[in-house]
Enzyme design. Sequence first.
Site: not given
Length: 393
Positions: A281, A147, A217, A257
């Site tokens: 987000d 971002y 992740k 996830d």
Amino acid sequence: MKITKENGSLRIPDKVTIPFIEGDGIGVEITPICQNVVDQAVNKAYKGKRSIEWKETLGGEKAFKERGDYLPEETVEIFREYLVGIKGPLTTPVGEGFRSLNVALRQTLDLYVCLRPVRWFPGVASPLKEPQKVNMTIFRENTEDIYAGIEWQQGTPEARKVLRFLKEEMGVTQIRFEETSSFGVKPVSKEGTERLVRAAIEYTLKNRLPSLTLVHKGNIMKFTEGSFKRWGYELAEREYSDALADGRLVIQDVIADAFLQNTLLFPERYSVIATLNLNGDYISDQLAAMVGGIGIAPGANINYQSGHAIFEATHGTAPDIAGKNKANPSSLILSSVMMLEYLGWKEAANLITGAMEKAFANGKATHDLARFMHGGQSLGSKQFGETLIQLIN
Ligand code: NAI
């Protein structure tokens, strides 16, 4: 009077000045309702000993009309000077060269934590079977990650230059479609990670919460997200070894996830969450949807080192319902509750939360929530505000 920072902590005057941006669209409706509710709660809790003086500063369309600028320098300066402020939703101006106003404020004041508490209020419809098990606070890193906006569009000389650099100087061979690729850079730093995780740990300890979970992740992005996890654990071991040893601080980590899946299946496993910008987000919106959606999700952007904090409604300007007395003021009101807690005015904060709990438990809410409630009674924005004030007093 102004809030000041002295010897590392905030000094809050009893008559405190809080700058606010009214906001565009439904901001014009929900901001006065919110201020009224807060004033009543503060008055009730402290009987005139404490009060808020609201200081309007211009932002968004109102600023553009009056000053020809969506975010006048003066507004940023006021937020800088007064340390703590609140804002309604702002239209993102369409057109070249306009930054999102929210992003501009976050970057200028280096508000590195996006704080989003997520809890369920009995009575509010939820897609979960046991929404009472949801009680989490998200610390989303606000300044780094993909971002940061470092990217190059496919086909430009810059993208070709990046490609050449990657291939010729860095020995990269795994770009699948070289000529038709755009490129983005994902910076994740040790400092950025540590200040975010430190804030999350402090919050966990201060509020005696059961655990802090690092969501990442790192299995795929080993040097960015993987380092986030490692630096997070290392910081805890270095600076909070006592709290880890005596069980006041429990740190765990989970892949993003799996986390999203688990929040639906076993939400009780999670309390405080620390995560990077992009993950944060997605996570914020999913968790908000689990407890009633954007009309009710509060938020804040905070720099715990400088003390700067801007509390805000997390939804947008809702042009489709603007001016119709339909908007739910709860997101902004709950953001004010966060603000009162940040100021240490817990009694006033609790009065508002208690009033909201009672209203929702009795099916009283604005239409966006009431339509899904058992025996729900749809109230206009103003009537909902009045209901809260009655319940406070
Ligand atoms: P939005 O959040 O304004 O609206 C999405 C949907 O949610 C609409 O159907 C709206 O009616 C509903 N909704 C939103 N807030 C509500 C509330 N308090 N009560 C009841 N229903 C509510 O998102 P959208 O339409 O994508 O964006 C509109 C404008 O807002 C754009 O200019 C966007 O850039 C800006 N925006 C500003 C934000 C901010 O200032 N923090 C955040 C998101 C969008």
